[in-house]
Write a protein that holds these residues in place. Sequence first.
Motif, PDB file in Angstrom:
ATOM      1  N   LEU A 235       0.813  -1.217   0.000  1.00 28.08           N
ATOM      2  CA  LEU A 235       0.000   0.000   0.000  1.00 28.08           C
ATOM      3  C   LEU A 235       0.848   1.269   0.000  1.00 28.08           C
ATOM      4  N   GLY A 236       2.128   1.156   0.309  1.00 31.63           N
ATOM      5  CA  GLY A 236       3.026   2.304   0.277  1.00 31.63           C
ATOM      6  C   GLY A 236       2.781   3.330   1.367  1.00 31.63           C
ATOM      7  N   PHE A 237       2.281   2.908   2.516  1.00 30.10           N
ATOM      8  CA  PHE A 237       2.005   3.830   3.611  1.00 30.10           C
ATOM      9  C   PHE A 237       3.313   4.362   4.188  1.00 30.10           C
ATOM     10  N   GLY A 238       3.435   5.680   4.270  1.00 30.32           N
ATOM     11  CA  GLY A 238       4.648   6.312   4.764  1.00 30.32           C
ATOM     12  C   GLY A 238       4.545   6.871   6.166  1.00 30.32           C
ATOM     13  N   GLY A 239       3.356   6.807   6.761  1.00 29.35           N
ATOM     14  CA  GLY A 239       3.178   7.324   8.113  1.00 29.35           C
ATOM     15  C   GLY A 239       3.686   6.353   9.159  1.00 29.35           C
ATOM     16  N   GLU A 240       3.374   6.653  10.396  1.00 29.53           N
ATOM     17  CA  GLU A 240       3.838   5.836  11.512  1.00 29.53           C
ATOM     18  C   GLU A 240       2.996   4.573  11.661  1.00 29.53           C
ATOM     19  N   VAL A 241       3.680   3.443  11.816  1.00 25.94           N
ATOM     20  CA  VAL A 241       3.023   2.174  12.139  1.00 25.94           C
ATOM     21  C   VAL A 241       3.462   1.808  13.549  1.00 25.94           C
ATOM     22  N   ARG A 242       2.486   1.581  14.426  1.00 30.45           N
ATOM     23  CA  ARG A 242       2.761   1.305  15.839  1.00 30.45           C
ATOM     24  C   ARG A 242       2.223  -0.070  16.237  1.00 30.45           C
ATOM     25  N   ALA A 243       3.014  -0.820  16.972  1.00 31.63           N
ATOM     26  CA  ALA A 243       2.571  -2.093  17.535  1.00 31.63           C
ATOM     27  C   ALA A 243       1.946  -1.819  18.897  1.00 31.63           C
ATOM     28  N   VAL A 244       0.740  -2.347  19.092  1.00 32.42           N
ATOM     29  CA  VAL A 244       0.051  -2.202  20.379  1.00 32.42           C
ATOM     30  C   VAL A 244      -0.405  -3.575  20.845  1.00 32.42           C
ATOM     31  N   GLY A 245      -0.578  -3.717  22.133  1.00 32.49           N
ATOM     32  CA  GLY A 245      -1.039  -5.000  22.678  1.00 32.49           C
ATOM     33  C   GLY A 245       0.100  -5.735  23.370  1.00 32.49           C
ATOM     34  N   ASP A 246       0.229  -7.018  23.061  1.00 32.71           N
ATOM     35  CA  ASP A 246       1.226  -7.878  23.697  1.00 32.71           C
ATOM     36  C   ASP A 246       2.549  -7.767  22.949  1.00 32.71           C
ATOM     37  N   VAL A 247       3.284  -6.682  23.196  1.00 33.57           N
ATOM     38  CA  VAL A 247       4.565  -6.423  22.537  1.00 33.57           C
ATOM     39  C   VAL A 247       5.677  -6.983  23.424  1.00 33.57           C
ATOM     40  N   LEU A 248       6.339  -8.029  22.919  1.00 35.01           N
ATOM     41  CA  LEU A 248       7.400  -8.691  23.669  1.00 35.01           C
ATOM     42  C   LEU A 248       8.758  -8.364  23.072  1.00 35.01           C
TER      43      LEU A 248
END
Length: 166
Positions: A96-109
């Motif tokens: 999709l070519g998304f250039g914004g911020e991608v954030r992991a949420v939830g159970d981040v180990l």
Amino acid sequence: MTKIWKETGFVGDDPWVIETEETKAGSNEKAIVGLDAFLAKVADSDETGLGVVIAPADDVTKLAPHLDRLALVAVAFPAFNDGRAFSHASLLRARLGFGGEVRAVGDVLIDQIPLMLRCGVESFAVSNATALKRLSEGRLPGIAVHYQPTAKASTDAKSYSWRRVS
């Protein structure tokens, strides 16, 4: 306690809040809403700089016509054994070519963070005590050999196990 971490370290003033029935964004905060609420919001307004959270069962391709209106996409990891958000992050970056911020949420180990980085995730909402401790100490586990290129390419050409370098 949840802290936001990026490769540069912990973020002090993060304005993003995942909205729920109990939690709403305040005047100095930005809302991260679910996919259905986001799609309804973009249908009714011309607002930009929005945030959306993608649950594991959501179809991330529904964001394609609205990527220019997004500032942040949060991909949800509800449990350590649910890796669908890895695919969501990869699709956002590579197809999709998304250039914004991608954030992991939830159970981040801590063990999964290097893999999340390779998929295009750049910020992490970390609440796991071990992960918080290791990140604050600068102890991020590494991956020496990669099988394929991903959204975040390796700077070392020799790190790809399949690539012949003369």
